[in-house]
Motif scaffolding. Structure first.
Motif: not given
Length: 543
Positions: A100-106, A125-132, A356-367
């Motif tokens: 919940a904390a490290n893999s999703l909320f962060l 949705v994406g990070v939930s699948l990555a966590m599993l 990579f553009p800023p929006e893509a970097l946001v996704v990359l950081a989260g993933f």
């Protein structure tokens, strides 16, 4: 409701009869307890990460809850007298907390802070699948040549020793209690006692590299006036060590594949483990690739990129997830510390360099941030179960136990997804996100200079050489870089103290030292974790 007259508050829980079947994670009593514990763990994890920036280890809370229920003289609680049922409880609450904390909320806080709230739901949705996927991959890779069950996994040893002492009592229980008192007392005085405990049981070479890294990072600035963090020295070292570590894992797979089926090949179990590792890596690669595609489409970042850039983004994100997962897993296996935040920042810095553009970097950081914590946590839990089941790799009981632990962990992760989905709006409305998210957002907004790129490339070389020198077994490069990434000189001195005590005890007690050290160290780590949990919970409630 019938009374079980055999179980009293003072009766020993130990049963000398070996179990025939492993307790089922989905058995009604176990499932109810794991659900309740998972909800508690997920809420505590999110609250403490948002308010204090830390995620507590709650696995012992789950074990203690099961032990307490086992003392209740009712038939419905009799199943919790099994150490294996207690192991399922600690697995589920630990999974829910870190999930919940490290893999999703962060990760979902990064687009929110960056001013892209519309990305939060597809990111979740994406990070939930990555966590599993992360947790399932460790389940598949555990006890393979890359992640052997015999390696320390220190928090797993702590949980197992606590459960065994609660079950059997005797001298081991007193030794554990001594460790608990030592860990808690040190924590009262703000000493990082988990570092001391880990040094008692971790690989000697790995612990030495880890301790030196901590001391170098902590004392470089006051002694020399050089801020190695500002020079990106730790980040460069980790890049080099991580790439070599990935190559070493690939070499293990190819080498064992080559010996499989050859008459006189050394160890058949190693070859089987290597085949399982190879299959897991392939399936993981496909899974991470699919999730990256889903994130690119779901968040809409594909709109701002050419086809070539989009393909590069998806492939780099997949590769970064793999490297991040392996580095975090290796560090956790040897040291009990996993530098998930720092390694995710490294992935982000390289993404900025690529352009990579800023929006893509946001996704990359989260993933990137989402991969690793669940992987490491599942390793700790499986190590605890492995010890409780008698360290019997390859037996039907061991196989069944790991499977039930994986199911209990998945229950915890599923609860984590539900809790985060129901609560993130409340936290974000109060401007509560993980503190580290501000560093990711600042890095994206500031960009990166040519000097930084040069420093990363320069320091990657010694990191790679050190990892090569230590080999896949000692992981010197990864552990040294892990120490460099953690700004805690006191932890370095505690590691040094732990190594010194360990060598002294081994000199005095000889071969008998290992088992006693493991029990005592487990108590030290557990005492530090329990004190940190309760003191952190109190501070969090006051905020």
């Amino acid at each position: 409701m019938s009374i079980d007259t055999e179980a009293t508050a003072l009766a020993p829980l130990h049963d000398d009869t070996p179990p025939v079947l492993h307790p089922k994670a989905l058995a009604p009593a176990n499932l109810v307890l794991t659900l309740v514990l998972s909800v508690f763990g997920a809420i505590v994890g999110i609250q403490m990460l948002a308010s204090l920036g830390i995620t507590p280890s709650t696995s012992l809370i789950g074990a203690l809850a099961a032990m307490t229920l086992a003392r209740v003289p009712l038939a419905m609680f009799r199943g919790f007298r099994s150490v294996h049922a207690q192991n399922l409880a600690q697995t589920s609450i630990s999974s829910a907390t870190f999930g919940a904390a490290n893999s999703l909320f962060l990760p979902i806080g990064i687009p929110f802070l960056f001013g892209l709230p519309e990305m939060v739901v597809p990111m979740l949705v994406g990070v939930s699948l990555a966590m599993l996927l992360d947790a399932w991959l460790l389940y598949r890779m555990f006890d393979t040549p890359a992640f052997p069950a015999k390696n320390p996994w220190p928090l797993g040893i702590a949980a197992a020793e606590a459960i065994k002492a609660g079950d059997g009592g005797g001298k081991q229980a007193w030794l554990l209690l001594g460790g608990l008192a030592t860990g808690a007392l040190g924590a009262v005085f703000k000493l990082p006692m988990s570092a001391f405990g880990v040094a008692l049981i971790g690989g000697l070479g790995a612990m030495t590299a880890f301790g030196i890294g901590l001391l170098v990072r902590g004392h470089a600035l006051p002694l020399t006036g050089i801020d190695i963090g500002a020079l990106y020295l730790p980040h460069g070292m980790m890049i080099g060590a991580g790439i070599v570590a990935l190559a070493q894992v690939g070499r293990v797979v190819l080498k064992k594949h080559g010996t499989a089926g050859v008459p006189g090949a050394p160890i058949a179990s190693d070859a089987r483990g290597a085949r399982a590792l190879g299959r897991s890596l392939r399936l993981g690669g496909i899974g991470y690739l699919a999730i990256m595609v889903l994130l690119a489409v779901g968040t809409g970042v594909y709109h701002g990129m050419s086809l070539g850039m989009l393909v590069g983004f998806v492939l780099y994100g997949t590769f970064a997830a793999f490297v991040h997962e392996l580095i975090v897993g290796i560090a956790a296996m040897h040291s009990g510390w996993f530098p998930a935040f720092a390694v995710a920042l490294i992935s982000l810095l390289i993404g900025i360099l690529i352009g990579f553009p800023p929006e893509a970097l946001v996704v990359l950081a989260g993933f990137s941030a989402a991969t690793g914590p669940a992987f490491a946590d599942m390793g700790y839990d499986l190590k605890a179960g492995h010890l409780l089941r008698g360290e019997t790799s390859g037996t039907a009981f061991e196989t069944a136990g790991r499977r039930e632990q994986m199911i209990a962990g998945m229950v915890g992760f599923a609860v984590a997804i539900v809790v985060v989905a129901c609560s993130w709006r409340l936290f974000f409305a109060n401007h509560q996100t993980a503190p580290i998210n501000a560093a990711y957002v600042a890095a994206i907004q500031a960009g990166i200079s040519g000097d930084t790129a040069r420093n990363l490339a320069l320091w990657a070389v010694p990191g790679a050489l050190l990892q090569l020198a230590g080999g896949a077994r000692q992981q010197l490069g990864v552990l040294f870089a892990t120490g460099l990434l953690i700004a805690s000189p006191l932890a370095g001195w505690m590691v040094a103290a732990g190594i010194a005590c360990r060598l002294l005890v081994q000199r005095v007690l000889g071969s008998a030292a290992r088992e006693r050290l493991e029990v005592f160290a487990g108590g030290v780590i557990a005492g530090d974790a329990l004190y940190s949990f309760f003191s952190g919970a109190v501070k969090s409630l006051r905020k």
